[in-house]
Design an enzyme around this catalytic site. Structure first.
Site, PDB file in Angstrom:
ATOM      1  N   ARG A 148       0.818  -1.222   0.000  1.00 41.86           N
ATOM      2  CA  ARG A 148       0.000   0.000   0.000  1.00 41.86           C
ATOM      3  C   ARG A 148       0.851   1.272   0.000  1.00 41.86           C
ATOM      4  O   ARG A 148       0.358   2.356  -0.229  1.00 41.86           O
ATOM      5  CB  ARG A 148      -0.956  -0.016   1.207  1.00 41.86           C
ATOM      6  N   ASN A 183      42.819  21.145  -4.354  1.00 43.79           N
ATOM      7  CA  ASN A 183      43.192  19.905  -3.642  1.00 43.79           C
ATOM      8  C   ASN A 183      43.142  18.677  -4.536  1.00 43.79           C
ATOM      9  O   ASN A 183      43.570  17.620  -4.132  1.00 43.79           O
ATOM     10  CB  ASN A 183      42.264  19.704  -2.436  1.00 43.79           C
TER      11      ASN A 183
HETATM   12  C1  UD1 Z   1      -1.929  -6.888  10.850  1.00 45.25           C
HETATM   13  C2  UD1 Z   1      -2.888  -7.840  11.569  1.00 45.25           C
HETATM   14  C3  UD1 Z   1      -4.127  -7.076  11.999  1.00 45.25           C
HETATM   15  C4  UD1 Z   1      -3.738  -5.877  12.846  1.00 45.25           C
HETATM   16  C5  UD1 Z   1      -2.730  -4.994  12.143  1.00 45.25           C
HETATM   17  C6  UD1 Z   1      -2.193  -3.937  13.099  1.00 45.25           C
HETATM   18  C7  UD1 Z   1      -2.562 -10.074  10.576  1.00 45.25           C
HETATM   19  C8  UD1 Z   1      -3.116 -11.077   9.643  1.00 45.25           C
HETATM   20  N1  UD1 Z   1      -3.245  -8.929  10.690  1.00 45.25           N
HETATM   21  O1  UD1 Z   1      -2.569  -6.462   9.652  1.00 45.25           O
HETATM   22  O2  UD1 Z   1      -4.983  -7.930  12.730  1.00 45.25           O
HETATM   23  O3  UD1 Z   1      -4.900  -5.133  13.201  1.00 45.25           O
HETATM   24  O4  UD1 Z   1      -1.596  -5.780  11.688  1.00 45.25           O
HETATM   25  O5  UD1 Z   1      -1.306  -3.045  12.494  1.00 45.25           O
HETATM   26  O6  UD1 Z   1      -1.570 -10.330  11.221  1.00 45.25           O
HETATM   27  N2  UD1 Z   1       4.892  -9.255   7.540  1.00 45.25           N
HETATM   28  C9  UD1 Z   1       5.892 -10.179   7.318  1.00 45.25           C
HETATM   29  N3  UD1 Z   1       5.648 -11.226   6.475  1.00 45.25           N
HETATM   30  C10 UD1 Z   1       4.466 -11.394   5.857  1.00 45.25           C
HETATM   31  C11 UD1 Z   1       3.433 -10.453   6.109  1.00 45.25           C
HETATM   32  C12 UD1 Z   1       3.672  -9.404   6.952  1.00 45.25           C
HETATM   33  O7  UD1 Z   1       6.981 -10.058   7.853  1.00 45.25           O
HETATM   34  O8  UD1 Z   1       4.332 -12.387   5.110  1.00 45.25           O
HETATM   35  C13 UD1 Z   1       5.170  -8.110   8.451  1.00 45.25           C
HETATM   36  C14 UD1 Z   1       5.074  -6.784   7.703  1.00 45.25           C
HETATM   37  O9  UD1 Z   1       6.362  -6.399   7.215  1.00 45.25           O
HETATM   38  C15 UD1 Z   1       4.584  -5.839   8.786  1.00 45.25           C
HETATM   39  C16 UD1 Z   1       3.837  -6.731   9.760  1.00 45.25           C
HETATM   40  O10 UD1 Z   1       4.190  -8.076   9.451  1.00 45.25           O
HETATM   41  O11 UD1 Z   1       5.658  -5.196   9.471  1.00 45.25           O
HETATM   42  C17 UD1 Z   1       2.316  -6.560   9.632  1.00 45.25           C
HETATM   43  O12 UD1 Z   1       1.948  -6.868   8.298  1.00 45.25           O
HETATM   44  P1  UD1 Z   1       0.842  -6.030   7.530  1.00 45.25           P
HETATM   45  O13 UD1 Z   1       0.688  -6.610   6.176  1.00 45.25           O
HETATM   46  O14 UD1 Z   1       1.089  -4.599   7.674  1.00 45.25           O
HETATM   47  O15 UD1 Z   1      -0.458  -6.443   8.379  1.00 45.25           O
HETATM   48  P2  UD1 Z   1      -1.818  -5.641   8.490  1.00 45.25           P
HETATM   49  O16 UD1 Z   1      -2.613  -5.830   7.252  1.00 45.25           O
HETATM   50  O17 UD1 Z   1      -1.548  -4.265   8.933  1.00 45.25           O
HETATM   51 CA    CA Z   2       0.222  -3.021   9.155  1.00 42.23          CA
END
Ligand code: UD1
Ligand code: CA
Length: 453
Positions: free
Chosen positions: A16, A384
């Site tokens: 995003r 220089n």
């Molecule tokens: C996640 C939570 C959601 C919560 C929100 C809070 C899940 C499924 N959902 O959603 O419930 O309300 O965070 O901010 O967990 N990441 C990895 N590997 C992956 C996917 C993600 O390392 O395969 C890391 C991302 O880099 C990030 C973090 O996990 O730092 C969260 O991932 P993101 O995709 O932002 O989750 P949200 O959709 O925000």
């Molecule tokens: Ca997130």
């Protein structure tokens, strides 16, 4: 104290953000999101980081052994599974943090961990009630007490979407219970991902207890998924920084246009004029004046010094009662000792200027050591660079370098020596000597009217 380790999830691309750069490497308040999270957790336990997207760049922040790699980003649950081997044999608690929640405070994490320990939970979730829960996972409770499960926004029924208590993605798990439950997580959901959130429902289904701890200040757990959120949180951190500086006695004439990184220190009675940027690593003493449109990065500036308009200062140490600018450029380990004056359109690179030395206008001083009370007149250049290598210039105390002189390095002008204006100096000048290196002037009487015809 129960044993605890920290796991940070930072492998995602951050789709995003619409960026070529991994999300956790974007900056707020002058540091990457990942650095903020690492700082919040630094006193809790050693952090292990799940990296994937741009892992090489993340690895510049910490030693190699602190990383596990998630080659394909198949979800937050899958990300945690990548740490299984690294945590084999560890039976304590695991604090899991997402890499995109930079505002969380160490106090909140400590209180959350204490809550988890005192409740003897298998897992605990840090939650918050927020006005606009759009996009977050929702905390589903049984009645209004026990946590039942977490449901992602995309997978939620309209009833669940009305819940305003959200999952921060910050958890404490009993490590063994976590990895056991992860084995049952499937990817049968709208994103075909392995969700860490599903572990909560799996544990409660097994009769294990899960705690939910509400963050006292919901804005602390805001996650960053978009550029809009990045800027909102950046401005929030900037405002906090500005307010704490003002509380400490610094005048900010226009806080709205003043951007100061999280780690910058500024002493009382210093005045910052509008549109000033002070970046990482800078330490500014008391009673300093910094005028508009100056950018200062990783500099030390001593008491009562003045930085006039439009200066760019990087990696430079400035003593007390120094005056710089307007429009000066100082960089790469330059040192200005006390009472030095560097005026307009002067560039100083990798050089030391001794106490009381002046370079008032239009000069370039590079790779030079300059003693005390030297006068560097307008238009002086240290040449220089010979096209291949950089060479040193040495100027002794009390020397005088006349206007428009070029000092071809390597060269020494010893103390008290005098370089006549317009000289091109190619040989060393002994102490107290006068050097003139220019064509003699020719005066032809009465020739001027002739030339005008
Ligand atoms: C996640 C939570 C959601 C919560 C929100 C809070 C899940 C499924 N959902 O959603 O419930 O309300 O965070 O901010 O967990 N990441 C990895 N590997 C992956 C996917 C993600 O390392 O395969 C890391 C991302 O880099 C990030 C973090 O996990 O730092 C969260 O991932 P993101 O995709 O932002 O989750 P949200 O959709 O925000
Ligand atoms: Ca997130």
């Amino acid at each position: 104290m129960d044993q605890i380790r920290v796991l940070i999830l930072a492998a995602g691309k951050g789709t995003r953000m619409k960026s070529a750069k991994a999300k956790v490497l974007h900056q707020v308040g002058g540091a990457t999101l990942l650095e903020h999270v690492l700082r919040a957790a630094e006193n809790i336990g050693e952090a292990l980081i799940v990296a994937g997207h741009q892992a090489d760049k993340l690895k510049r922040l910490l030693p190699e052994e602190r990383f596990v790699i998630q080659h394909e980003q198949l979800g937050t649950g899958h990300a945690v599974m990548m740490a299984r081997e690294a945590l084999a044999g560890f039976s304590g608690n695991l604090l899991v943090l997402p890499g995109d929640v930079p505002l969380v405070r160490p106090e909140t994490l400590n209180n959350f961990i204490a809550f988890h320990n005192s409740g003897k939970y298998s897992a605990s979730v840090l939650t918050a009630d927020i006005a606009n829960p759009f996009g977050y996972g929702r905390i589903v409770r049984r009645g209004d007490a026990e946590v039942d499960s977490i449901v992602e926004h995309r997978d939620a029924s309209s009833e669940v979407l009305r819940i305003t208590e959200i999952n921060s993605s910050i958890y404490v798990f009993q490590t063994a219970a976590l990895f056991e439950a992860l084995q049952s997580v499937s990817n049968a959901n709208s994103q075909s991902e392995y969700y860490l959130t599903d572990v909560i429902g799996i544990l409660t289904g097994l009769g294990r207890r899960v705690g939910a701890f509400k963050a006292p200040n919901p804005s602390e757990i805001l996650g960053i998924n978009t550029r809009q959120e990045l800027t909102t949180i950046d401005l929030y951190l900037r405002r906090q920084k500005n307010e704490s500086l003002m509380a400490g006695g610094v005048t900010l004439m226009d806080p709205e246009s003043t951007f100061i990184d999280f780690d910058v220190q500024i002493g009382p009675d210093t005045i910052l004029h509008p549109s000033v940027q002070i970046e990482r690593g800078s330490v500014i003493a008391t009673d300093v004046t910094i005028r508009s449109f100056s950018r200062i990065t990783n500099c030390r500036i001593g008491a009562r010094s003045k930085i006039l308009e439009g200066c760019i200062l990087t990696d430079t140490d400035i003593g007390e009662d120094v005056s710089v600018g307007p429009f000066a450029h100082l960089r790469m380990g330059t040192v200005l000792e006390d009472t030095v004056k560097v005026g307009n359109f002067v560039e100083v690179k990798k050089s030391r200027l001794g106490r009381g030395t002046k370079s008032g206008h239009l000069a370039y001083v590079g790779d030079a050591t300059v003693g005390a009370n030297v006068n560097i007149s307008a238009g002086v250049i240290t040449a220089n660079y010979d096209g291949k290598n950089k060479h040193q210039t040495h100027i002794g105390d009390d020397a005088f370098i006349g206007t428009n002189s070029t000092l071809i390095a390597p060269v020494r002008v010893d103390s008290g020596a005098f370089v006549a204006a317009g000289s091109t100096i190619t040989h060393d000048i002994p102490a107290e000597a006068l050097a003139i290196a220019r064509e003699r002037q020719v005066v032809k009487p009465d020739r001027a009217p002739h030339r005008k015809k």
